[in-house]
Design a protein around this motif. Structure first.
Motif, PDB file in Angstrom:
ATOM      1  N   VAL A 108       0.838  -1.201   0.000  1.00  0.00           N
ATOM      2  CA  VAL A 108       0.000   0.000   0.000  1.00  0.00           C
ATOM      3  C   VAL A 108       0.872   1.250   0.000  1.00  0.00           C
ATOM      4  O   VAL A 108       0.562   2.246  -0.665  1.00  0.00           O
ATOM      5  CB  VAL A 108      -0.955  -0.024   1.214  1.00  0.00           C
ATOM      6  N   ALA A 131      -6.173   4.965   1.111  1.00  0.00           N
ATOM      7  CA  ALA A 131      -7.293   5.090   0.175  1.00  0.00           C
ATOM      8  C   ALA A 131      -7.896   6.491   0.216  1.00  0.00           C
ATOM      9  O   ALA A 131      -8.200   7.083  -0.824  1.00  0.00           O
ATOM     10  CB  ALA A 131      -8.356   4.032   0.498  1.00  0.00           C
ATOM     11  N   THR A 158      -6.365   0.537  -4.492  1.00  0.00           N
ATOM     12  CA  THR A 158      -6.052   0.085  -3.138  1.00  0.00           C
ATOM     13  C   THR A 158      -6.528  -1.341  -2.874  1.00  0.00           C
ATOM     14  O   THR A 158      -5.747  -2.170  -2.397  1.00  0.00           O
ATOM     15  CB  THR A 158      -6.640   1.059  -2.098  1.00  0.00           C
TER      16      THR A 158
END
Length: 317
Positions: A56, A184, A266
């Motif tokens: 991420v 996100a 994401t």
């Protein structure tokens, strides 16, 4: 003649864009120890969650902003060594080292990204690869980092390296879930839109008044912080770190997870990280051939899904 109406989104599209999928994934992670909670399974699942954190973080740099980084393991190492040195040498609880880790990784992002982010494409990739190797070799030669032997005796998140694996897994899962949510939200923010504009056409973004250098540096620093925090979790899990854990292969695997899942997506990156981290363990029964099968499966997936397992779908109007 009546105007022809465009086809609406399909069921699959609506399903993949559902915001409830993230909560469903978190629920699966929370229920996993009730299905299997052996020490080996908990160790593998914890490693997979830490790898999600890494993926991420790199997605902010590569997926959102389009900066090809081949040395992302450098920030992973900076975070792990910072927390490891502070907790073993100064006897600071591991959680208390997090502010210092954030400061050090921000400085590392500025020092590494400052002079290099004016480069583009392959040149940037080569320079970041060089910086990643510099960090590893430096850690391999400094006495404070333990040299090739690394650092041992790193305490756990709660001050006890022998605490329950299940408790540690849940702590890591919740931390990473918050990090994924923040990443996100960051991607949907005004800064996230600027990152996407830079990724699509840097010259056009600059012509529209976006300070592309500052925007790219912000992405690089954010990715560095995510990588550094993943390093803290990694150090807490293993209670020992060494330069062998932060090689180019680690950077390549994280980049592979981002590309496999879908750059800029994401949920796709989370899925890609889980696949990359768990698939070799699933194939362990093939013994010496498992990495061959792993490579073949990855090639097949990338041919069948060139945009990734879960590609990003823009909601811009």
């Amino acid at each position: 003649m009546k105007p022809v109406k465009g086809r609406g989104p399909t069921f699959v599209t609506r399903f993949l864009e559902s915001r409830h999928l993230g909560w469903a994934g978190l629920a699966i992670g929370l229920l996993a120890p009730f299905v299997i909670a052996t020490p080996y399974a908990m160790d593998v699942m914890t490693s997979a969650v830490v790898f999600v954190m890494l993926a991420v973080g790199l997605n902010i740099v590569v997926g959102y902003c389009g900066l090809l980084d081949l040395g992302y393991a450098a920030f992973f190492a900076v975070g792990a060594y910072t927390s490891g040195v502070l907790s073993t040498e100064l006897k600071i609880p591991l959680l208390a080292t997090v502010p210092a880790v954030i400061v050090v990784t921000v400085l590392a992002g500025v020092i590494i990204g400052g002079p290099t982010l004016r480069l583009r494409s392959d040149y940037l990739a080569i320079v970041t690869l060089g910086f990643g190797e510099i960090i590893r070799i430096t850690a391999n030669n400094l006495s404070i980092t333990g040299g090739p032997s690394g650092i041992y005796g790193i305490p756990g998140l709660f001050g006890d390296a022998t605490s329950s694996q299940v408790v540690f897994y849940y702590a890591v899962l919740l931390i990473v879930a918050v990090a994924v949510l923040l990443a996100a939200r960051l991607g949907r923010s005004r800064l996230g839109r600027a990152w996407r504009f830079v990724r699509e056409d840097e010259d056009a973004a600059e012509a529209m008044g976006i300070n592309t250098y500052k925007v790219k540096l912000a992405a690089y620093i954010a990715g560095a912080v995510w990588g550094g925090l993943a390093g803290v979790l990694f150090a807490a899990q293993l209670s020992a770190i060494s330069p062998a854990s932060f090689t180019f292969l680690q950077s390549a695997l994280v980049l592979m997870a981002v590309v496999l899942g879908g750059m800029g997506s994401t949920p796709g990156v989370v899925l890609g990280a889980i696949v990359i981290s768990l698939l070799p363990e699933v194939l362990r029964g093939l013994a010496d051939y498992r990495f061959f099968a792993f490579g073949v499966l990855l090639i097949i997936v990338m041919i069948a899904r060139p945009q990734g397992l879960w590609p990003h779908r823009s909601r811009e109007r």
